[in-house]
Design a protein around this motif. Structure first.
Motif, PDB file in Angstrom:
ATOM      1  N   GLU A 118     -86.113 -35.753  21.589  1.00  0.00           N
ATOM      2  CA  GLU A 118     -87.334 -36.502  21.363  1.00  0.00           C
ATOM      3  C   GLU A 118     -87.054 -38.001  21.358  1.00  0.00           C
ATOM      4  O   GLU A 118     -85.974 -38.441  20.992  1.00  0.00           O
ATOM      5  CB  GLU A 118     -87.966 -36.080  20.034  1.00  0.00           C
ATOM      6  N   LYS A 119     -88.013 -38.774  21.731  1.00  0.00           N
ATOM      7  CA  LYS A 119     -87.883 -40.239  21.735  1.00  0.00           C
ATOM      8  C   LYS A 119     -88.478 -40.795  20.440  1.00  0.00           C
ATOM      9  O   LYS A 119     -89.377 -41.624  20.447  1.00  0.00           O
ATOM     10  CB  LYS A 119     -88.616 -40.835  22.948  1.00  0.00           C
ATOM     11  N   LYS A 120     -87.956 -40.296  19.323  1.00  0.00           N
ATOM     12  CA  LYS A 120     -88.472 -40.691  18.019  1.00  0.00           C
ATOM     13  C   LYS A 120     -87.316 -40.980  17.082  1.00  0.00           C
ATOM     14  O   LYS A 120     -86.175 -40.616  17.359  1.00  0.00           O
ATOM     15  CB  LYS A 120     -89.345 -39.583  17.442  1.00  0.00           C
ATOM     16  N   LEU A 121     -87.629 -41.616  15.962  1.00  0.00           N
ATOM     17  CA  LEU A 121     -86.653 -41.840  14.907  1.00  0.00           C
ATOM     18  C   LEU A 121     -86.725 -40.649  13.958  1.00  0.00           C
ATOM     19  O   LEU A 121     -87.737 -40.440  13.290  1.00  0.00           O
ATOM     20  CB  LEU A 121     -86.946 -43.146  14.161  1.00  0.00           C
ATOM     21  N   SER A 122     -85.678 -39.851  13.943  1.00  0.00           N
ATOM     22  CA  SER A 122     -85.662 -38.619  13.157  1.00  0.00           C
ATOM     23  C   SER A 122     -84.564 -38.650  12.110  1.00  0.00           C
ATOM     24  O   SER A 122     -83.503 -39.224  12.330  1.00  0.00           O
ATOM     25  CB  SER A 122     -85.454 -37.408  14.070  1.00  0.00           C
ATOM     26  N   VAL A 123     -84.847 -37.993  10.986  1.00  0.00           N
ATOM     27  CA  VAL A 123     -83.862 -37.842   9.922  1.00  0.00           C
ATOM     28  C   VAL A 123     -83.764 -36.359   9.583  1.00  0.00           C
ATOM     29  O   VAL A 123     -84.782 -35.695   9.381  1.00  0.00           O
ATOM     30  CB  VAL A 123     -84.251 -38.628   8.651  1.00  0.00           C
ATOM     31  N   ILE A 124     -82.537 -35.848   9.542  1.00  0.00           N
ATOM     32  CA  ILE A 124     -82.296 -34.498   9.041  1.00  0.00           C
ATOM     33  C   ILE A 124     -81.508 -34.647   7.748  1.00  0.00           C
ATOM     34  O   ILE A 124     -80.450 -35.272   7.717  1.00  0.00           O
ATOM     35  CB  ILE A 124     -81.502 -33.640  10.049  1.00  0.00           C
ATOM     36  N   ILE A 125     -82.050 -34.069   6.686  1.00  0.00           N
ATOM     37  CA  ILE A 125     -81.356 -34.058   5.401  1.00  0.00           C
ATOM     38  C   ILE A 125     -80.698 -32.690   5.275  1.00  0.00           C
ATOM     39  O   ILE A 125     -81.384 -31.678   5.131  1.00  0.00           O
ATOM     40  CB  ILE A 125     -82.316 -34.328   4.225  1.00  0.00           C
ATOM     41  N   ALA A 126     -79.375 -32.663   5.385  1.00  0.00           N
ATOM     42  CA  ALA A 126     -78.606 -31.420   5.262  1.00  0.00           C
ATOM     43  C   ALA A 126     -78.262 -31.265   3.781  1.00  0.00           C
ATOM     44  O   ALA A 126     -77.360 -31.927   3.280  1.00  0.00           O
ATOM     45  CB  ALA A 126     -77.364 -31.474   6.121  1.00  0.00           C
ATOM     46  N   ARG A 127     -78.998 -30.412   3.088  1.00  0.00           N
ATOM     47  CA  ARG A 127     -78.925 -30.350   1.625  1.00  0.00           C
ATOM     48  C   ARG A 127     -78.278 -29.065   1.122  1.00  0.00           C
ATOM     49  O   ARG A 127     -78.754 -27.961   1.393  1.00  0.00           O
ATOM     50  CB  ARG A 127     -80.332 -30.479   1.053  1.00  0.00           C
ATOM     51  N   PHE A 128     -77.186 -29.244   0.399  1.00  0.00           N
ATOM     52  CA  PHE A 128     -76.532 -28.145  -0.308  1.00  0.00           C
ATOM     53  C   PHE A 128     -75.663 -28.769  -1.395  1.00  0.00           C
ATOM     54  O   PHE A 128     -74.881 -29.669  -1.105  1.00  0.00           O
ATOM     55  CB  PHE A 128     -75.667 -27.292   0.633  1.00  0.00           C
ATOM     56  N   PRO A 129     -75.810 -28.307  -2.643  1.00  0.00           N
ATOM     57  CA  PRO A 129     -75.063 -28.961  -3.725  1.00  0.00           C
ATOM     58  C   PRO A 129     -73.559 -28.771  -3.610  1.00  0.00           C
ATOM     59  O   PRO A 129     -73.078 -27.719  -3.211  1.00  0.00           O
ATOM     60  CB  PRO A 129     -75.603 -28.287  -4.992  1.00  0.00           C
ATOM     61  N   CYS A 130     -72.836 -29.818  -3.957  1.00  0.00           N
ATOM     62  CA  CYS A 130     -71.374 -29.780  -4.001  1.00  0.00           C
ATOM     63  C   CYS A 130     -70.929 -28.667  -4.940  1.00  0.00           C
ATOM     64  O   CYS A 130     -71.556 -28.417  -5.969  1.00  0.00           O
ATOM     65  CB  CYS A 130     -70.869 -31.135  -4.495  1.00  0.00           C
ATOM     66  N   ARG A 131     -69.838 -28.020  -4.609  1.00  0.00           N
ATOM     67  CA  ARG A 131     -69.316 -26.928  -5.450  1.00  0.00           C
ATOM     68  C   ARG A 131     -68.886 -27.422  -6.824  1.00  0.00           C
ATOM     69  O   ARG A 131     -68.762 -26.645  -7.754  1.00  0.00           O
ATOM     70  CB  ARG A 131     -68.158 -26.222  -4.753  1.00  0.00           C
ATOM     71  N   PHE A 132     -68.653 -28.706  -6.971  1.00  0.00           N
ATOM     72  CA  PHE A 132     -68.339 -29.249  -8.293  1.00  0.00           C
ATOM     73  C   PHE A 132     -69.595 -29.434  -9.131  1.00  0.00           C
ATOM     74  O   PHE A 132     -69.524 -29.575 -10.340  1.00  0.00           O
ATOM     75  CB  PHE A 132     -67.581 -30.576  -8.176  1.00  0.00           C
ATOM     76  N   VAL A 133     -70.773 -29.458  -8.470  1.00  0.00           N
ATOM     77  CA  VAL A 133     -72.054 -29.573  -9.176  1.00  0.00           C
ATOM     78  C   VAL A 133     -72.580 -28.176  -9.506  1.00  0.00           C
ATOM     79  O   VAL A 133     -72.923 -27.869 -10.633  1.00  0.00           O
ATOM     80  CB  VAL A 133     -73.084 -30.347  -8.324  1.00  0.00           C
ATOM     81  N   ASP A 134     -72.673 -27.331  -8.492  1.00  0.00           N
ATOM     82  CA  ASP A 134     -73.146 -25.953  -8.665  1.00  0.00           C
ATOM     83  C   ASP A 134     -71.960 -25.026  -8.428  1.00  0.00           C
ATOM     84  O   ASP A 134     -71.543 -24.798  -7.304  1.00  0.00           O
ATOM     85  CB  ASP A 134     -74.266 -25.659  -7.669  1.00  0.00           C
ATOM     86  N   ARG A 135     -71.419 -24.501  -9.501  1.00  0.00           N
ATOM     87  CA  ARG A 135     -70.219 -23.663  -9.396  1.00  0.00           C
ATOM     88  C   ARG A 135     -70.546 -22.174  -9.247  1.00  0.00           C
ATOM     89  O   ARG A 135     -69.697 -21.325  -9.489  1.00  0.00           O
ATOM     90  CB  ARG A 135     -69.321 -23.901 -10.607  1.00  0.00           C
ATOM     91  N   THR A 136     -71.770 -21.873  -8.829  1.00  0.00           N
ATOM     92  CA  THR A 136     -72.148 -20.487  -8.590  1.00  0.00           C
ATOM     93  C   THR A 136     -71.231 -19.897  -7.517  1.00  0.00           C
ATOM     94  O   THR A 136     -71.058 -20.470  -6.444  1.00  0.00           O
ATOM     95  CB  THR A 136     -73.609 -20.401  -8.098  1.00  0.00           C
ATOM     96  N   LYS A 137     -70.661 -18.763  -7.838  1.00  0.00           N
ATOM     97  CA  LYS A 137     -69.758 -18.106  -6.886  1.00  0.00           C
ATOM     98  C   LYS A 137     -70.402 -16.814  -6.422  1.00  0.00           C
ATOM     99  O   LYS A 137     -70.697 -15.939  -7.221  1.00  0.00           O
ATOM    100  CB  LYS A 137     -68.396 -17.846  -7.540  1.00  0.00           C
ATOM    101  N   LEU A 138     -70.592 -16.710  -5.127  1.00  0.00           N
ATOM    102  CA  LEU A 138     -71.158 -15.506  -4.532  1.00  0.00           C
ATOM    103  C   LEU A 138     -70.010 -14.607  -4.073  1.00  0.00           C
ATOM    104  O   LEU A 138     -68.868 -15.056  -3.958  1.00  0.00           O
ATOM    105  CB  LEU A 138     -72.055 -15.889  -3.361  1.00  0.00           C
ATOM    106  N   PRO A 139     -70.290 -13.341  -3.799  1.00  0.00           N
ATOM    107  CA  PRO A 139     -69.214 -12.444  -3.348  1.00  0.00           C
ATOM    108  C   PRO A 139     -68.571 -12.925  -2.045  1.00  0.00           C
ATOM    109  O   PRO A 139     -69.258 -13.426  -1.154  1.00  0.00           O
ATOM    110  CB  PRO A 139     -69.922 -11.101  -3.135  1.00  0.00           C
ATOM    111  N   ALA A 140     -67.278 -12.801  -1.970  1.00  0.00           N
ATOM    112  CA  ALA A 140     -66.565 -13.136  -0.735  1.00  0.00           C
ATOM    113  C   ALA A 140     -66.970 -12.141   0.352  1.00  0.00           C
ATOM    114  O   ALA A 140     -67.274 -10.977   0.067  1.00  0.00           O
ATOM    115  CB  ALA A 140     -65.055 -13.072  -0.973  1.00  0.00           C
TER     116      ALA A 140
END
Length: 196
Positions: A118-140
């Protein structure tokens, strides 16, 4: 190019003006708040097109995980007003503002390709909390050795839980794995499978 805080936006604008090629600027969330907002305003003012990606990990990871205005928490750990990055980007003049989970790699890749066309000014915010902030551990994930083709694409994500043995085999350290699922996303042979 890495130069200084905020340069991911201002260099993006400069390169975009000088080169007809598609240009992507990258900046972290706290750096965007610290010194990137004015660059985005300037890019919009100067009718720049292209793509800026803000890596939003909900902290100031570069200098020790301090809170910042986009976290909604003061340095003393108290709740405060939270700066909403997508609102700031729209107010600064971005034509498109998208928020995505960077671990949804196919969605992110498709969106990057779409916005670059596109010929536009675009912003993508790739959002996911740092593992030091959210220490939730999901199954491997489950590693199915028989399906592994030893293409080593999974190693390209630089996850410390995935290693290559001297014999060339892939090993998954379940203790180190946080269960993000990125390796599952990139393995095209099904050798890494999400546990339910």
């Amino acid at each position: 190019t890495c130069l200084c805080m905020g340069a991911g936006v201002t260099f993006f604008e400069g390169f975009r003006k000088m080169a007809p090629a598609q240009t992507v600027g990258v900046i972290g969330d706290s750096t965007f708040v610290h010194s990137g907002i004015t660059g985005l305003i300037n890019a919009a003012y100067n009718k720049t097109s292209g793509l800026l990606i803000i890596l939003d990990n909900s902290t100031t990871a570069m200098t020790g995980s301090q809170p910042n205005p986009a976290t909604g928490i003061t340095i003393r750990g108290e709740s405060t007003k939270k700066l909403i990055l997508e609102d700031i980007c729209r107010a600064a003049g971005a034509d498109n503002v998208d928020v995505v989970n960077p671990f949804e790699t196919n969605l992110l890749e498709d969106l990057v390709r779409q916005r670059l066309e596109e010929k536009k000014l675009s912003v993508i915010i790739a959002r996911f909390p740092c593992r030091f902030v959210d220490r939730t551990k999901l199954p491997a994930p489950e590693f199915i050795k028989d399906k592994c083709r030893k293409c080593y694409v999974c190693l390209n994500i630089n996850c410390p839980a995935l290693t290559r043995t001297p014999e060339g085999e892939i090993e998954l350290n379940e203790f180190m794995c946080t269960g993000c699922g990125l390796c599952v996303e990139v393995c095209k042979f099904g050798a890494l499978k999400k546990r339910t």
